[in-house]
Design an enzyme around this catalytic site. Structure first.
Site, PDB file in Angstrom:
ATOM      1  N   LEU A  33      17.370  33.728 -24.057  1.00 18.01           N
ATOM      2  CA  LEU A  33      16.574  33.913 -22.844  1.00 18.01           C
ATOM      3  C   LEU A  33      15.908  35.283 -22.790  1.00 18.01           C
ATOM      4  O   LEU A  33      16.506  36.297 -23.125  1.00 18.01           O
ATOM      5  CB  LEU A  33      17.471  33.733 -21.606  1.00 18.01           C
ATOM      6  N   HIS A  37      11.872  33.314 -19.222  1.00 20.99           N
ATOM      7  CA  HIS A  37      12.807  32.303 -18.702  1.00 20.99           C
ATOM      8  C   HIS A  37      13.376  32.741 -17.350  1.00 20.99           C
ATOM      9  O   HIS A  37      13.530  31.935 -16.436  1.00 20.99           O
ATOM     10  CB  HIS A  37      14.000  32.140 -19.656  1.00 20.99           C
ATOM     11  N   LYS A 149       3.204  28.911 -21.060  1.00 16.98           N
ATOM     12  CA  LYS A 149       2.938  29.241 -22.466  1.00 16.98           C
ATOM     13  C   LYS A 149       2.946  27.963 -23.300  1.00 16.98           C
ATOM     14  O   LYS A 149       2.142  27.796 -24.195  1.00 16.98           O
ATOM     15  CB  LYS A 149       3.962  30.232 -23.025  1.00 16.98           C
ATOM     16  N   ASP A 150       3.868  27.065 -22.974  1.00 15.99           N
ATOM     17  CA  ASP A 150       3.916  25.766 -23.671  1.00 15.99           C
ATOM     18  C   ASP A 150       3.056  24.785 -22.868  1.00 15.99           C
ATOM     19  O   ASP A 150       3.563  23.844 -22.249  1.00 15.99           O
ATOM     20  CB  ASP A 150       5.367  25.297 -23.776  1.00 15.99           C
TER      21      ASP A 150
HETATM   22  O1  PAF Z   1      10.389  24.855 -23.827  1.00 10.26           O
HETATM   23  C1  PAF Z   1      11.551  24.681 -24.252  1.00 10.26           C
HETATM   24  O2  PAF Z   1      12.359  25.601 -24.289  1.00 10.26           O
HETATM   25  C2  PAF Z   1      11.981  23.322 -24.746  1.00 10.26           C
HETATM   26  O3  PAF Z   1      10.942  22.669 -25.385  1.00 10.26           O
HETATM   27  C3  PAF Z   1      12.588  22.442 -23.648  1.00 10.26           C
HETATM   28  C4  PAF Z   1      11.588  22.118 -22.542  1.00 10.26           C
HETATM   29  C5  PAF Z   1      13.798  23.143 -23.039  1.00 10.26           C
HETATM   30  C6  PAF Z   1      13.055  21.107 -24.244  1.00 10.26           C
HETATM   31  O4  PAF Z   1      13.989  21.309 -25.266  1.00 10.26           O
END
Ligand code: PAF
Length: 288
Positions: A33, A37, A149-150
């Site tokens: 983390l 996060h 970011k994702d």
């Molecule tokens: O973004 C992430 O850390 C992962 O892809 C997730 C959403 C926890 C799924 O494993």
């Protein structure tokens, strides 16, 4: 903060929380983390909410030649950071608790998985969609929060929630950046100091291209070339540097002038480390 490792323990804690009238917020993570996060935790903290952070390095979203074995795992320091931030429950299941013996169900989200990272990481988004659906099933949260970011992952999760009629509100938070612009990522831990300095060039490229799009009048073809030219000054390899519609993720045609609101997204390698980053031109501002 309670730490639970399996479904039974989690359900007991959650039913007690619900009986006390608390809402459930889920922060799904793979651990290692960082501040990005922890800001997700901050964003859902509320006196009436039980905040559950999950830490699970999901094997199904890693390809055979990817970094599953070396992905950073540091559950004790993760637990300390979550507790300090006010998280109520850490759910850290083992692989067997998430993928039961005989597990056979997979969740696949169509077109949104077929662009950008999709073709380069076959099976990745199916792994993500499947584990997120499982985490929603285990936790039954009122709210779940993900980082932008994702961006493609977020779009896919929003779509699966809509298509499967799941009763969870999906929230998102802007990318948290290091001074200089580098997007925070657990994979930044792989970068040596020289690579880390060069990786800041990704954010600068996004920022420059974002301004070029807002100027208007330039075709996507020209902007793609500029995007790659700028990135090439700092990174070792460009997997893609794309302009796309922020909702459908459809790539902007080469001959078109992109709309003022456009998604700029890239995946690059700096040394051996794969980094992704993006901006939506009218919504994100990067301080470089
Ligand atoms: O973004 C992430 O850390 C992962 O892809 C997730 C959403 C926890 C799924 O494993």
């Amino acid at each position: 903060m309670d730490i639970v490792r399996d479904e039974t323990g989690l359900r007991q804690l959650l039913s007690t929380a619900r009986a006390r009238g608390r809402r459930i917020a889920l922060v799904p993570t793979m651990g290692a983390l960082h501040e990005g996060h922890l800001r997700l935790v901050d964003a859902v903290l509320d006196p009436d909410t039980e905040v559950v952070a999950s830490v699970f390095v999901n094997p199904a979203q890693f390809g055979p030649s990817e970094d599953l074995a070396r992905y950073p795992r540091c559950i004790e320091s993760d637990a300390d950071k979550l507790e300090a931030r006010g998280c109520n429950i850490l759910f850290a299941p083992s692989e067997n608790d998430v993928y039961l013996s005989g597990d056979a169900t997979r969740v696949r989200v169509g077109s949104l998985s077929e662009v950008l990272c999709g073709p380069l990481r076959p099976g990745h988004f199916e792994g993500v969609a499947t584990v997120v659906t499982k985490l929603f099933g285990l936790t039954q949260p009122d709210v779940a929060i993900f980082g932008r970011k994702d961006y493609q992952q977020l779009a896919i999760i929003k779509r699966l929630v809509r298509d499967l009629f799941l009763r969870v509100e999906v929230r998102s938070l802007a990318t948290v950046r290091e001074p200089g612009g580098l997007a925070m990522s657990s994979r930044n831990a792989y970068l040596n100091p020289e690579e880390r300095a060069r990786a800041g060039g990704i954010a600068r490229a996004l920022s420059l291209l974002s301004m070029r799009i807002v100027e208007g009048a330039h075709t996507a073809s020209r902007l793609r070339t500029e995007f790659r030219d700028i990135l090439q000054r700092s990174v070792d390899h460009i997997e893609y540097a794309e302009l796309a519609d922020p909702d459908s993720l459809a790539l902007v045609a080469d001959s078109a002038v992109p709309a003022p609101r456009t998604l700029l997204a890239t995946a690059c390698r700096v040394g051996k480390t794969r980094l992704i980053d993006n901006v939506v031109t009218t919504e994100d501002r990067i301080e470089c």
